[in-house]
Design an enzyme around this catalytic site. Structure first.
Site, PDB file in Angstrom:
ATOM      1  N   SER A  42     -11.649   1.596  -5.717  1.00 19.41           N
ATOM      2  CA  SER A  42     -11.311   2.062  -7.065  1.00 19.41           C
ATOM      3  C   SER A  42     -12.481   2.193  -8.012  1.00 19.41           C
ATOM      4  CB  SER A  42     -10.268   1.144  -7.716  1.00 19.41           C
ATOM      5  OG  SER A  42      -9.097   1.201  -7.003  1.00 19.41           O
ATOM      6  N   SER A  43     -13.541   2.821  -7.526  1.00 22.35           N
ATOM      7  CA  SER A  43     -14.651   3.071  -8.435  1.00 22.35           C
ATOM      8  C   SER A  43     -14.201   4.010  -9.556  1.00 22.35           C
ATOM      9  CB  SER A  43     -15.854   3.638  -7.693  1.00 22.35           C
ATOM     10  OG  SER A  43     -15.492   4.770  -6.958  1.00 22.35           O
ATOM     11  N   SER A  44     -13.284   4.938  -9.258  1.00 24.46           N
ATOM     12  CA  SER A  44     -12.877   5.868 -10.312  1.00 24.46           C
ATOM     13  C   SER A  44     -12.032   5.170 -11.378  1.00 24.46           C
ATOM     14  CB  SER A  44     -12.166   7.091  -9.735  1.00 24.46           C
ATOM     15  OG  SER A  44     -11.142   6.696  -8.879  1.00 24.46           O
ATOM     16  N   TYR A  90      -3.300  12.612   0.148  1.00 25.72           N
ATOM     17  CA  TYR A  90      -2.665  11.668  -0.764  1.00 25.72           C
ATOM     18  C   TYR A  90      -1.489  12.345  -1.472  1.00 25.72           C
ATOM     19  CZ  TYR A  90      -2.103   8.135  -4.391  1.00 25.72           C
ATOM     20  OH  TYR A  90      -1.582   7.170  -5.223  1.00 25.72           O
ATOM     21  N   GLU A 135      -6.407  10.835 -14.326  1.00 28.12           N
ATOM     22  CA  GLU A 135      -6.385  11.260 -12.907  1.00 28.12           C
ATOM     23  C   GLU A 135      -5.412  12.426 -12.724  1.00 28.12           C
ATOM     24  OE1 GLU A 135      -7.847   9.962 -10.028  1.00 28.12           O
ATOM     25  OE2 GLU A 135      -8.678   8.047 -10.735  1.00 28.12           O
ATOM     26  N   GLY A 141     -12.768   3.113  -1.342  1.00 28.33           N
ATOM     27  CA  GLY A 141     -11.391   2.658  -1.502  1.00 28.33           C
ATOM     28  C   GLY A 141     -11.284   1.429  -2.382  1.00 28.33           C
ATOM     29  N   ASP A 144      -4.378   0.863  -9.360  1.00 32.87           N
ATOM     30  CA  ASP A 144      -5.829   0.671  -9.498  1.00 32.87           C
ATOM     31  C   ASP A 144      -6.216   0.458 -10.956  1.00 32.87           C
ATOM     32  OD1 ASP A 144      -5.536   1.381  -6.906  1.00 32.87           O
ATOM     33  OD2 ASP A 144      -6.595   3.294  -7.057  1.00 32.87           O
ATOM     34  N   GLU A 195       0.825  -1.210   0.000  1.00 39.02           N
ATOM     35  CA  GLU A 195       0.000   0.000   0.000  1.00 39.02           C
ATOM     36  C   GLU A 195       0.856   1.256   0.000  1.00 39.02           C
ATOM     37  OE1 GLU A 195      -3.074   0.172  -1.203  1.00 39.02           O
ATOM     38  OE2 GLU A 195      -3.760  -1.150   0.405  1.00 39.02           O
ATOM     39  N   HIS A 196       0.440   2.190  -0.841  1.00 38.60           N
ATOM     40  CA  HIS A 196       1.139   3.468  -0.993  1.00 38.60           C
ATOM     41  C   HIS A 196       2.585   3.271  -1.415  1.00 38.60           C
ATOM     42  CE1 HIS A 196      -1.740   6.607   0.095  1.00 38.60           C
ATOM     43  NE2 HIS A 196      -2.310   5.696   0.863  1.00 38.60           N
TER      44      HIS A 196
HETATM   45  C1  GLA Z   1      -5.013   4.928  -4.369  1.00 43.59           C
HETATM   46  C2  GLA Z   1      -4.199   5.225  -5.618  1.00 43.59           C
HETATM   47  C3  GLA Z   1      -3.223   4.094  -5.941  1.00 43.59           C
HETATM   48  C4  GLA Z   1      -2.405   3.710  -4.721  1.00 43.59           C
HETATM   49  C5  GLA Z   1      -3.296   3.521  -3.493  1.00 43.59           C
HETATM   50  C6  GLA Z   1      -2.511   3.293  -2.232  1.00 43.59           C
HETATM   51  O1  GLA Z   1      -5.869   3.859  -4.570  1.00 43.59           O
HETATM   52  O2  GLA Z   1      -5.041   5.439  -6.732  1.00 43.59           O
HETATM   53  O3  GLA Z   1      -2.399   4.457  -7.018  1.00 43.59           O
HETATM   54  O4  GLA Z   1      -1.397   4.652  -4.476  1.00 43.59           O
HETATM   55  O5  GLA Z   1      -4.150   4.631  -3.285  1.00 43.59           O
HETATM   56  O6  GLA Z   1      -1.788   2.108  -2.310  1.00 43.59           O
END
Ligand code: GLA
Length: 396
Positions: A130-132, A231, A169, A128, A181, A38-39
């Site tokens: 990833s609907s977008s 973010y 994005e 969280g 995502d 993550e991240h």
């Molecule tokens: C969001 C971002 C991804 C990723 C995650 C965290 O979903 O769109 O690119 O950075 O956060 O892991």
């Protein structure tokens, strides 16, 4: 599996745009869950997401003009983007993801035509999941398909659509996101997770064999929209971290994830700002955790995999600091239930979902108990989804 939904959407499409159903085409793209990593996608790290069967589908029909006429089944109104003045669409109340993708495709040489589009989504917004990215990818396959591209199912194309979605994005929505995502939404595979190297985009499918266990997503119902500015803040912090490590180590690496745990142990202490040091520690160790976790999962050792998820959650909570009260409460309540092997917040954080590995026989109790206790602590009424892992973006 889509027939009923397609029929319902087609009825609404005709109600809205007229004509008949014969020339409507349908496309789908899923949301995703990230198992671990993550991240760190924007630090050139390894991530391990899987596409969900929760998705967005879109019904589309070509028109003879240069307008994208967009609507959604859960939204009032029609939103119009002009392909010849696509930048103006940045100000749309809804539809800028789609317009951003249209711009990216035109930049790649696609000759797009106007069309009518009706979107139907079942991914809870702001959760969280990833609907977008799913909107971006379904738009990419649909617009490319309408433009006559017959190769939208090819991996090289799908990966390029993922990059286009990320571009939308960055350039249209001011979210400086990584590639995870969009890649997962493009390249998902039923019952598999994807180990993705975000620096090279090399990937490998790993079968998700969970035996007596299921993956349950616990949605805090705290929407994470607010987190977007944080973010970008995290992204700036890790950029500083990379510069610092490059300075102290003299190694001049391109990505923070090119550094190892050993490097961090040698040079990390030189980073004077404790906040930056914590962010760097998370990134480097999370990348190492992904590399350990994948073979552990492949060997069927779910118990160890669960422990790694918990360690990852500690790191994102205390070092990267993107959880918040709701995610922490949900995670803590989940740990009290026997039959839980491990849990981790998934996605960008600041709200959204906690992912849990739960014994099948304990799933009902998990949902009832965690739901009740979480609500008592936060006043928010959570939702739970048993994950089912599906395919990536495609025509349906
Ligand atoms: C969001 C971002 C991804 C990723 C995650 C965290 O979903 O769109 O690119 O950075 O956060 O892991």
């Amino acid at each position: 599996m889509y027939e009923e939904r397609k029929n319902t959407v087609a009825d609404k499409f005709v109600e809205l745009f007229g004509g008949d159903k014969s020339d409507i085409r349908f496309f789908a793209a899923p949301g995703r869950v990230n198992l671990i990593g993550e991240h760190i996608d924007y630090c050139g790290g390894y991530v391990f997401p899987a596409a969900l069967t929760l998705d967005n589908i879109v019904a589309v029909r070509k028109t003879n003009d240069r307008k994208l006429k967009m609507a959604a089944t859960d939204l009032e109104g029609l939103f119009i983007a002009d392909l010849d003045n696509i930048e103006d669409a940045k100000n749309l109340k809804w539809g800028n993801y789609q317009a951003g993708v249209a711009k990216e495709l035109m930049d790649r040489g696609y000759e797009l035509t106007g069309c009518e589009m009706l979107m139907d989504g079942i991914i809870p917004f702001g959760s969280g999941l990833s609907s977008s990215a799913s909107i971006e990818l379904v738009t990419a396959v649909a617009l490319a398909g309408l433009a006559g591209d017959t190769e939208i199912a090819k991996p090289e194309k799908l990966i390029d659509f993922a990059v286009a979605g990320q571009g939308a994005e960055h350039n249209f929505c001011n979210v400086n996101c990584g590639i995870m995502d969009q890649f997962a939404s493009a390249m998902g595979k039923k019952d598999h997770a994807i180990l993705l190297n975000c620096s090279t985009l090399e990937y490998k499918y790993v079968p998700l064999q969970l035996g007596d266990y299921v993956l349950i997503l616990a949605n805090t119902k705290k929407k994470h929209k607010l987190g977007e500015s944080k973010y970008n803040e995290r992204r700036s912090e890790v950029e500083i971290g990379l510069k610092e490590l490059n300075k102290f180590s003299g190694m001049n690496k391109e990505n923070l994830c090119d550094y190892t745990e050993e490097d961090f142990n040698k040079y990390g202490a030189d980073i004077s700002d404790p906040i930056i040091r914590k962010r760097v520690e998370h990134v480097i160790l999370e990348n190492e955790r992904v590399k350990k976790a994948v073979p552990v999962l492949e060997s069927g050792d779910l118990e160890s995999f669960g422990k790694i998820l918990c360690a990852a959650n500690d790191s994102i909570r205390y070092l990267y600091e993107v959880t918040g009260d709701e995610l922490d409460a949900m995670w803590e309540e989940a740990q009290k239930i026997p039959g839980v092997l491990g849990s981790r917040m998934t996605g960008a954080g600041f709200g959204g979902c906690v992912l849990n590995i739960v014994k099948k026989s304990a799933a009902d109790e998990f949902i009832a108990e965690v739901g009740k206790n979480y609500e008592a602590r936060t006043g928010l009424h959570p939702e739970f989804y048993v994950c089912s892992i599906g395919d990536g973006a495609r025509e349906i």
